[in-house]
Design a protein around this motif. Sequence first.
Motif, short mmCIF file in Angstrom:
data_model
loop_
_atom_site.label_atom_id
_atom_site.label_comp_id
_atom_site.label_asym_id
_atom_site.label_seq_id
_atom_site.Cartn_x
_atom_site.Cartn_y
_atom_site.Cartn_z
N GLU A 281 -29.42 26.84 -12.26
CA GLU A 281 -30.71 26.51 -12.88
C GLU A 281 -30.53 25.74 -14.20
N PRO A 282 -31.49 24.90 -14.57
CA PRO A 282 -31.43 24.18 -15.86
C PRO A 282 -31.29 25.13 -17.06
N GLU A 283 -31.79 26.34 -16.94
CA GLU A 283 -31.71 27.30 -18.04
C GLU A 283 -30.26 27.77 -18.25
N ILE A 284 -29.47 27.76 -17.17
CA ILE A 284 -28.05 28.09 -17.28
C ILE A 284 -27.34 26.99 -18.09
N VAL A 285 -27.73 25.75 -17.81
CA VAL A 285 -27.13 24.60 -18.52
C VAL A 285 -27.48 24.67 -20.00
#
Length: 416
Positions: free
Chosen positions: A188-192
């Motif tokens: 997910e973008p939130e992991i990035v």
Amino acid sequence: MSMLTITGGKPLEGTIIVSGAKNAVLPIIAASLLCGEPIQLEDAPDLLDVNVMSKVISALGATVERDGSTLKIHTREIDCIEAPYDLVTQMRASIVTMGPLLARRGHVRISHPGGCAIGSRPINWHLKGLEALGAEIKMDHGFLDVSSKGLKGARIYMDYPSVGATENIMMAAAMAKGTTLIENAAQEPEIVDLATFINEMGGKVRGAGTSIIHIEGVREFHGTTHTVIPDRIEAGSYLLMVAATGGDVLVQNVIADHLKPLIAKMEEAGIRMMEEDDGIRISGKGVYNAVDIKTQVHPGFPTDLQAPFMAFLTRSNGTGLITETVFENRFMHVDELKRMGADIKIEGRSAIVQGIQRLNAAPVTATDLRAGAALILAALTAEGTTCIRGIHHIDRGYEQVEKKLSQLGANIIRDE
Ligand code: EPZ
């Protein structure tokens, strides 16, 4: 009980600015526990969940001050290793304080977070990953007591690309001795954004956003300032609301790349959107084709947009099939939409949505955060005035929702 009163039928028009991402800022606030120097977070949305996470780290020794959308955090020392029971049970995301507390202090006590409306939400993969790094885990009167004499890098294959488990393991590994490889990691973008933040503090995380994340442990971190990515779920919810009301809106502070699955499905339904320098312009005139969606881990269709999309589908021309594969009980909004006249049948993990001309206003209750967004969308399109109760769920993830929608011409009032 506070509620939102919405009179439907008005197309949304104008410009709306998306806030920083709830699901990025929550793990990032937890990750700030790794650092003994001042941290500044820009675009930190003022949400119930963000306030709860701020209280959790404050209880552990951090000072947290809010100045508008800026959060100033300083954790000189971790002087408590027990996350408060009443806060953890309020918000399961508190569980991601385990990784940073283990890394920084070698010990954490936290109550086993309960499930919630959308499912039992176990944390077995979190614990399996932390054990692989050398943590010892005991269950003590409902509390998890997790300790380690020094975390060591490991190769961890995730049974499932769990977002929270990937975050917990990444934060613990960030200070472990040696190298950690997380395979089948969440993308997910939130992991990035979490990895970007850890690296801005001096961490060494590579590959976030892919299924293989490589982490070199470091001994300490330095202070930094980080701007939180825009909230793709808030943005997607508003795009669907504009389409459903036949409006014309510029949605600003959006990273279109984070919304590819939704944009693809909305275009398949016949909605016109244009990427502009500062956002996405959407004009949702006309009748839409019904489409099928199946929620999956990123980069598949996000489970958090399943409920708003279902509400949108009730206005489509035809029959759409929605399959929820991430959570076992994420159709709580169906009964509430049916009270407004929606034609929806649940069959196992799928819902069959038959589009109809128009929903009718009815008193409804939000059962969880994204169900609340679905009910707002339904009320904005329905004939008559709808009262939505349980709006504390909505306030967990949608900053100033009535103010943002009023600015687009919606007839919406918050009754405390
Ligand atoms: C995050 O929850 C988000 N929350 C959720 O958003 C989102 O729906 C979810 O990821 C999926 O994208 C935050 O980031 C704060 P998971 P998380 O671990 O980390 C099962 C919203 O509305 N599972 O990827 O809890 C779990 O029960 C919220 O903003 C295990 O079985 O999601 C679920 O069925 C809702 N064991 C599935 O995996 C575990 O150890 C996915 O969970 C962990 C998870």
